[in-house]
Design a protein around this motif. Sequence first.
Motif, short mmCIF file in Angstrom:
data_model
loop_
_atom_site.label_atom_id
_atom_site.label_comp_id
_atom_site.label_asym_id
_atom_site.label_seq_id
_atom_site.Cartn_x
_atom_site.Cartn_y
_atom_site.Cartn_z
N MET A 11 17.04 -36.75 20.94
CA MET A 11 18.38 -37.12 21.43
C MET A 11 18.51 -38.63 21.54
N ASN A 12 19.69 -39.14 21.11
CA ASN A 12 20.04 -40.55 21.17
C ASN A 12 19.13 -41.44 20.32
N LYS A 13 18.48 -40.84 19.32
CA LYS A 13 17.63 -41.60 18.39
C LYS A 13 18.14 -41.38 16.97
N ARG A 14 17.87 -42.38 16.10
CA ARG A 14 18.25 -42.24 14.69
C ARG A 14 17.26 -41.32 14.00
N VAL A 15 17.82 -40.38 13.25
CA VAL A 15 16.99 -39.39 12.56
C VAL A 15 17.50 -39.17 11.13
N ARG A 16 16.64 -38.59 10.32
CA ARG A 16 17.02 -38.06 9.01
C ARG A 16 16.77 -36.56 9.09
N ILE A 17 17.79 -35.77 8.75
CA ILE A 17 17.69 -34.32 8.80
C ILE A 17 17.78 -33.76 7.39
N LEU A 18 16.86 -32.88 7.06
CA LEU A 18 16.86 -32.17 5.79
C LEU A 18 17.20 -30.72 6.06
N THR A 19 18.18 -30.18 5.32
CA THR A 19 18.59 -28.78 5.51
C THR A 19 17.98 -27.91 4.43
N VAL A 20 18.02 -26.60 4.65
CA VAL A 20 17.39 -25.66 3.73
C VAL A 20 18.03 -25.68 2.35
N ASP A 21 19.26 -26.17 2.24
CA ASP A 21 19.91 -26.25 0.92
C ASP A 21 19.65 -27.59 0.23
N GLY A 22 18.73 -28.40 0.79
CA GLY A 22 18.32 -29.65 0.16
C GLY A 22 19.14 -30.88 0.49
N LYS A 23 20.13 -30.76 1.37
CA LYS A 23 20.95 -31.92 1.74
C LYS A 23 20.25 -32.73 2.82
N GLN A 24 20.49 -34.05 2.80
CA GLN A 24 19.94 -34.95 3.80
C GLN A 24 21.06 -35.64 4.55
N TYR A 25 20.87 -35.80 5.85
CA TYR A 25 21.84 -36.48 6.69
C TYR A 25 21.10 -37.48 7.56
N GLU A 26 21.68 -38.65 7.77
CA GLU A 26 21.11 -39.65 8.66
C GLU A 26 22.12 -39.99 9.74
N GLY A 27 21.62 -40.20 10.94
CA GLY A 27 22.49 -40.58 12.04
C GLY A 27 21.76 -40.48 13.36
N THR A 28 22.53 -40.54 14.43
CA THR A 28 21.99 -40.47 15.79
C THR A 28 22.41 -39.15 16.41
N ILE A 29 21.45 -38.42 16.97
CA ILE A 29 21.76 -37.15 17.62
C ILE A 29 22.46 -37.45 18.94
N THR A 30 23.69 -36.94 19.07
CA THR A 30 24.47 -37.18 20.28
C THR A 30 24.47 -35.98 21.23
N ASP A 31 24.22 -34.77 20.69
CA ASP A 31 24.22 -33.57 21.52
C ASP A 31 23.53 -32.45 20.76
N VAL A 32 23.04 -31.48 21.51
CA VAL A 32 22.41 -30.29 20.95
C VAL A 32 22.77 -29.11 21.83
N ASP A 33 23.13 -27.99 21.22
CA ASP A 33 23.26 -26.75 21.98
C ASP A 33 22.40 -25.70 21.28
N ARG A 34 22.46 -24.48 21.72
CA ARG A 34 21.57 -23.44 21.17
C ARG A 34 21.85 -23.09 19.72
N ASN A 35 23.01 -23.53 19.19
CA ASN A 35 23.37 -23.20 17.81
C ASN A 35 23.52 -24.40 16.89
N ASN A 36 23.85 -25.56 17.45
CA ASN A 36 24.19 -26.72 16.62
C ASN A 36 23.56 -28.00 17.12
N VAL A 37 23.43 -28.94 16.18
CA VAL A 37 23.07 -30.32 16.52
C VAL A 37 24.26 -31.18 16.09
N TYR A 38 24.61 -32.16 16.91
CA TYR A 38 25.75 -33.03 16.66
C TYR A 38 25.22 -34.42 16.32
N LEU A 39 25.52 -34.86 15.11
CA LEU A 39 24.94 -36.07 14.56
C LEU A 39 26.03 -37.10 14.32
N LYS A 40 25.89 -38.27 14.94
CA LYS A 40 26.84 -39.36 14.69
C LYS A 40 26.37 -40.09 13.44
#
Length: 75
Positions: A11-40
């Motif tokens: 949380m509140n750190k810059r990350v790179r996220i890789l999804t199962v379909d091969g897409k990559q996203y970079e940003g800062t995690i602003t929130d997380v719930d049991r189903n989703n992560v919210y990335l700025k």
Amino acid sequence: MDAYYNCLRCMNKRVRILTVDGKQYEGTITDVDRNNVYLKTEQNGRVQTSAFYPYGYGNQILTLSLFTLLAIALI
């Protein structure tokens, strides 16, 4: 649930996220719930993504399902 706890740890750190379909996203995690992560995300002042934006955040918060996350790394 591992994805949930990994996102909480980053949380509140810059990350790179890789999804199962091969897409990559970079940003800062602003929130997380049991189903989703919210990335700025910011790419040269513009956001280019096909994800949806809940809760009226505008175009800077990307919502990713925790079930699609393959890997997360601090950057």
